[in-house]
Design a protein around this motif. Structure first.
Motif, PDB file in Angstrom:
ATOM      1  N   VAL A 125      -2.366 -10.334  13.031  1.00 42.60           N
ATOM      2  CA  VAL A 125      -2.522  -9.822  11.664  1.00 42.60           C
ATOM      3  C   VAL A 125      -2.044 -10.878  10.681  1.00 42.60           C
ATOM      4  CG1 VAL A 125      -1.848  -8.000  10.029  1.00 42.60           C
ATOM      5  CG2 VAL A 125      -2.132  -7.455  12.453  1.00 42.60           C
ATOM      6  N   LYS A 141      -3.621 -12.668   7.277  1.00 45.92           N
ATOM      7  CA  LYS A 141      -2.901 -12.611   6.004  1.00 45.92           C
ATOM      8  C   LYS A 141      -2.717 -14.024   5.460  1.00 45.92           C
ATOM      9  CE  LYS A 141       0.056  -8.446   6.394  1.00 45.92           C
ATOM     10  NZ  LYS A 141       1.419  -7.915   6.364  1.00 45.92           N
ATOM     11  N   GLY A 163       5.813  -1.588  10.421  1.00 44.14           N
ATOM     12  CA  GLY A 163       4.800  -0.791   9.716  1.00 44.14           C
ATOM     13  C   GLY A 163       4.235   0.354  10.532  1.00 44.14           C
ATOM     14  N   ARG A 164       3.726   0.043  11.730  1.00 41.14           N
ATOM     15  CA  ARG A 164       3.034   1.093  12.493  1.00 41.14           C
ATOM     16  C   ARG A 164       3.977   2.102  13.124  1.00 41.14           C
ATOM     17  NH1 ARG A 164       2.505  -3.912  14.345  1.00 41.14           N
ATOM     18  NH2 ARG A 164       3.223  -4.456  16.444  1.00 41.14           N
ATOM     19  N   GLU A 211      -2.506  -2.743  17.770  1.00 40.25           N
ATOM     20  CA  GLU A 211      -1.700  -3.830  17.206  1.00 40.25           C
ATOM     21  C   GLU A 211      -0.448  -4.091  18.050  1.00 40.25           C
ATOM     22  OE1 GLU A 211      -2.172  -3.852  12.822  1.00 40.25           O
ATOM     23  OE2 GLU A 211      -0.026  -4.219  12.811  1.00 40.25           O
ATOM     24  N   GLN A 239      -4.228   2.050  15.426  1.00 36.79           N
ATOM     25  CA  GLN A 239      -3.436   0.911  14.939  1.00 36.79           C
ATOM     26  C   GLN A 239      -2.222   0.697  15.834  1.00 36.79           C
ATOM     27  OE1 GLN A 239      -0.756   1.235  11.738  1.00 36.79           O
ATOM     28  NE2 GLN A 239      -0.742  -0.945  11.313  1.00 36.79           N
ATOM     29  N   ILE A 287      -1.370  -0.248   3.036  1.00 37.73           N
ATOM     30  CA  ILE A 287      -2.410  -0.529   4.036  1.00 37.73           C
ATOM     31  C   ILE A 287      -1.765  -0.583   5.418  1.00 37.73           C
ATOM     32  CG2 ILE A 287      -2.278  -3.075   3.983  1.00 37.73           C
ATOM     33  CD1 ILE A 287      -5.428  -2.995   3.722  1.00 37.73           C
ATOM     34  N   GLY A 288      -2.558  -0.390   6.461  1.00 34.19           N
ATOM     35  CA  GLY A 288      -2.038  -0.445   7.838  1.00 34.19           C
ATOM     36  C   GLY A 288      -1.003   0.647   8.047  1.00 34.19           C
ATOM     37  N   GLY A 289       0.141   0.246   8.563  1.00 31.23           N
ATOM     38  CA  GLY A 289       1.202   1.224   8.851  1.00 31.23           C
ATOM     39  C   GLY A 289       1.722   1.919   7.614  1.00 31.23           C
ATOM     40  N   SER A 290       1.449   1.372   6.455  1.00 29.01           N
ATOM     41  CA  SER A 290       1.920   2.005   5.220  1.00 29.01           C
ATOM     42  C   SER A 290       0.930   3.034   4.692  1.00 29.01           C
ATOM     43  CB  SER A 290       2.159   0.935   4.147  1.00 29.01           C
ATOM     44  OG  SER A 290       3.135   0.024   4.593  1.00 29.01           O
ATOM     45  N   THR A 309       5.009  -1.185   0.841  1.00 21.79           N
ATOM     46  CA  THR A 309       4.799  -2.374   1.664  1.00 21.79           C
ATOM     47  C   THR A 309       6.142  -2.886   2.160  1.00 21.79           C
ATOM     48  OG1 THR A 309       4.184  -4.720   1.641  1.00 21.79           O
ATOM     49  CG2 THR A 309       4.427  -3.693  -0.511  1.00 21.79           C
ATOM     50  N   LYS A 310       6.255  -2.963   3.472  1.00 18.91           N
ATOM     51  CA  LYS A 310       7.530  -3.399   4.032  1.00 18.91           C
ATOM     52  C   LYS A 310       7.793  -4.863   3.660  1.00 18.91           C
ATOM     53  CE  LYS A 310      10.495  -3.885   7.825  1.00 18.91           C
ATOM     54  NZ  LYS A 310      10.869  -3.745   9.175  1.00 18.91           N
ATOM     55  N   SER A 311       6.797  -5.698   3.855  1.00 17.10           N
ATOM     56  CA  SER A 311       6.997  -7.132   3.602  1.00 17.10           C
ATOM     57  C   SER A 311       7.003  -7.435   2.117  1.00 17.10           C
ATOM     58  CB  SER A 311       5.871  -7.925   4.260  1.00 17.10           C
ATOM     59  OG  SER A 311       4.633  -7.560   3.671  1.00 17.10           O
ATOM     60  N   GLY A 312       6.358  -6.606   1.341  1.00 20.58           N
ATOM     61  CA  GLY A 312       6.223  -6.884  -0.088  1.00 20.58           C
ATOM     62  C   GLY A 312       5.351  -8.095  -0.333  1.00 20.58           C
ATOM     63  N   GLN A 371       3.014  -8.943  15.298  1.00 20.04           N
ATOM     64  CA  GLN A 371       1.576  -8.867  15.025  1.00 20.04           C
ATOM     65  C   GLN A 371       1.076 -10.222  14.539  1.00 20.04           C
ATOM     66  OE1 GLN A 371       3.566  -6.185  13.607  1.00 20.04           O
ATOM     67  NE2 GLN A 371       4.327  -7.686  12.151  1.00 20.04           N
ATOM     68  N   THR A 398       2.009  -8.226   1.221  1.00 17.30           N
ATOM     69  CA  THR A 398       0.642  -7.939   1.639  1.00 17.30           C
ATOM     70  C   THR A 398      -0.294  -8.009   0.433  1.00 17.30           C
ATOM     71  OG1 THR A 398       1.539  -6.585   3.400  1.00 17.30           O
ATOM     72  CG2 THR A 398      -0.762  -6.212   2.848  1.00 17.30           C
TER      73      THR A 398
HETATM   74  O1  PA5 Z   1       2.307  -2.540  11.758  1.00 21.97           O
HETATM   75  C1  PA5 Z   1       2.405  -3.429  10.941  1.00 21.97           C
HETATM   76  O2  PA5 Z   1       3.470  -4.074  10.769  1.00 21.97           O
HETATM   77  C2  PA5 Z   1       1.260  -3.804  10.020  1.00 21.97           C
HETATM   78  O3  PA5 Z   1       0.079  -3.210  10.361  1.00 21.97           O
HETATM   79  C3  PA5 Z   1       1.605  -3.428   8.597  1.00 21.97           C
HETATM   80  O4  PA5 Z   1       1.813  -2.055   8.489  1.00 21.97           O
HETATM   81  C4  PA5 Z   1       0.532  -3.851   7.589  1.00 21.97           C
HETATM   82  O5  PA5 Z   1       0.142  -5.170   7.799  1.00 21.97           O
HETATM   83  C5  PA5 Z   1       1.062  -3.705   6.172  1.00 21.97           C
HETATM   84  O6  PA5 Z   1       2.239  -4.452   6.021  1.00 21.97           O
HETATM   85  P1  PA5 Z   1       3.253  -4.214   4.851  1.00 21.97           P
HETATM   86  O7  PA5 Z   1       3.882  -2.874   5.019  1.00 21.97           O
HETATM   87  O8  PA5 Z   1       4.244  -5.305   4.951  1.00 21.97           O
HETATM   88  O9  PA5 Z   1       2.473  -4.282   3.583  1.00 21.97           O
END
Ligand code: PA5
Length: 473
Positions: free
Chosen positions: A438, A442, A215-216, A299, A295, A92-95, A153-156, A435, A158
């Motif tokens: 965001v 979350k 992410g973005r 963001e 985004q 989702i988002g940047g992913s 997912t970068k954060s793992g 962010q 989400t």
């Molecule tokens: O730009 C960002 O950091 C966010 O929009 C993320 O891409 C988004 O919240 C998804 O995060 P994540 O990749 O940790 O799941």
């Protein structure tokens, strides 16, 4: 890549219609504005130059430092193509927005609908929501034997992505047992988060999102490169395009640096009350580049405090529009509504298909004028007509022109917007890469789901004013 060809593929910026000569003194800028803001431009330029490659600006180096990763991605994509018919991104988002944008730009516009013999590469699905109907519908159309998933997912952490992962992994385990892991690839941080732990436990093939890539800003790392390679995109050309644009954006000369100029124009426009940035590509292929941009711009720049702790409520609301479709929906507002917008038009000089408009209406001149022309001519005439209409109504607009849509020009376009965002953030003196807004949403979700560590947020939410029936109908 021959340098002559690269030059012929350079994206052009035309900002005439931001200038007072074209939209009048009260709306437009003059060269004097550029002189007055010389210091601001220098500050932003130096900040970006000095910070590139460090902290959260690791993304600036992606065009250069991924040789081995790119080789691994290409090899993995080849294996996926051999074994699978579907590739599903869970993110989702940047992913998600980058993979969607590049897929739409660089693949056949009906890629998933093409017969396999013509498609040649797996179908791509990017699942960026937790709408249960959408998930159920996806599962209805997938043959799991022929499907590879990529959880990104970068954060793992989400919720949306991890919920999707849990659902899919459970289904895969029930169906394939020990072989479930062959249907799942993880893309995540190497050192932080939950997905990396899970990926190790499950023995998943894993690609890493570098620490300094948020992410973005992650489309040009494995987040975007793997899905792109799977559907046949030339990812080396994509990165070469980014490197080409990077070179242009390293120029100190405002008038030679498209990202620096776009950033300044937008920031000066914000100072004049232009709180809305409309991104309007005249190309279906570029439709989701506008989503990705929204985004990135929203963001990154939408921040309540600046780097000195002052309340600034910075940012510009990004809006996506599609030419010519939205000429019949939005342009009335853009031309005659409030003077609160900057419209960025993206044009394409040469489309990948040519469609002639057929003859057949000799007796009706009001229709016949179209005959003998092509849709290619029509869409570009309409783009120029919108520019003209906005300009005569004194509405700020500028155009980015792609000679054609290919991996090299898309790499340029993505990098141009990323650099523009970095410069604009520096001009606004805000943290482009966090962010907190965001995270707020979350964290509230975690609290509502009873996640450990979010008890305080849950308490605050419970103590928030209760909704009143009198305000409900
Ligand atoms: O730009 C960002 O950091 C966010 O929009 C993320 O891409 C988004 O919240 C998804 O995060 P994540 O990749 O940790 O799941």
């Amino acid at each position: 890549m021959k340098s002559e060809w690269s030059k012929s593929m350079q994206i052009k910026l035309d900002y005439n219609n931001m200038m007072a000569d074209f939209i009048g003194e009260d709306q437009g800028f003059t060269n004097k504005d550029f002189v007055i803001n010389k210091k601001l431009v220098e500050k932003a330029f130096n900040e970006v130059k000095n910070n590139r490659g460090t902290g959260m600006m690791g993304w600036t180096e992606l065009p250069y430092n991924q040789k081995e990763i790119v080789a691994d991605i290409i090899a993995t994509a080849k294996q996926i193509k051999k074994k699978f018919d579907n590739f599903v991104v869970l993110g989702i988002g940047g992913s998600a927005l980058g993979p969607i944008a590049v897929f739409q730009a660089l693949c056949h516009l009906r890629h998933n609908e093409l017969p396999k013999s013509k498609r040649k590469f797996p179908k791509l699905y990017v699942e960026d929501n937790v709408d249960p109907e959408r998930m159920a519908a996806l599962l209805d159309v997938l043959d799991l034997n022929k499907t590879c998933f990529n959880v990104v997912t970068k954060s793992g952490a989400t919720s949306e992505t991890m919920a999707q992962y849990l659902i899919i992994m459970d289904i895969l385990k029930k169906k394939f047992g020990d072989k479930a892991k062959e249907h799942m690839i993880a893309t995540t941080s190497e050192h932080k988060g939950n997905l990396i732990k899970i990926a190790k436990d499950e023995g998943l093939k894993t690609f890493y999102i570098p620490d300094g890539v948020g992410g973005r800003f992650s489309e040009l790392c494995p987040v975007g490169l793997l899905p792109a390679a799977v559907v046949g995109v030339d990812i080396k050309a994509l990165l070469k395009g980014a490197a080409y644009m990077d070179k242009l954006c390293k120029s100190k000369d405002l008038k030679k640096n498209p990202a620096l100029m776009c950033a300044l124009l937008e920031v000066l426009a914000m100072n004049k009350g232009k709180n809305i940035s409309v991104m309007m590509p005249y190309s279906d292929g570029l439709k989701y580049i506008a989503d990705w941009y929204c985004q990135l711009w929203g963001e990154s720049l939408g921040k309540s405090v600046d780097n000195d702790g002052n309340l600034v409520y910075a940012g510009q609301t990004p809006v996506k529009a599609l030419g010519v479709t939205d000429q019949h929906s939005q342009v009335q507002l853009y031309r005659e509504g409030p003077f609160d917008k900057v419209v960025t038009i993206i044009g394409v000089e040469n489309f990948r298909s040519t469609v002639e408009i057929s003859a057949g209406c000799d007796s009706i001149p009001d229709v016949n004028f179209l005959c003998g022309h092509s849709m290619n001519e029509l869409i570009n005439a309409e783009r120029k007509a919108t520019e003209y209409a906005l300009t005569t109504a004194k509405r700020m607009n500028y155009t980015l022109l792609l000679p054609e849509i290919n991996a090299f020009t898309i790499g340029q376009l993505l990098f141009l917007f990323e650099m523009e965002t970095a410069y604009a953030g520096a001009m606004l003196n805000i943290d482009t890469y966090n962010q907190p807004g965001v995270e707020g949403g979350k964290n509230a979700t975690y609290a509502l789901f009873g996640r450990k560590g979010y008890e305080q947020t849950k308490k605050e939410m419970d103590n928030a004013p209760k909704k009143r029936q009198e305000y409900c109908i």
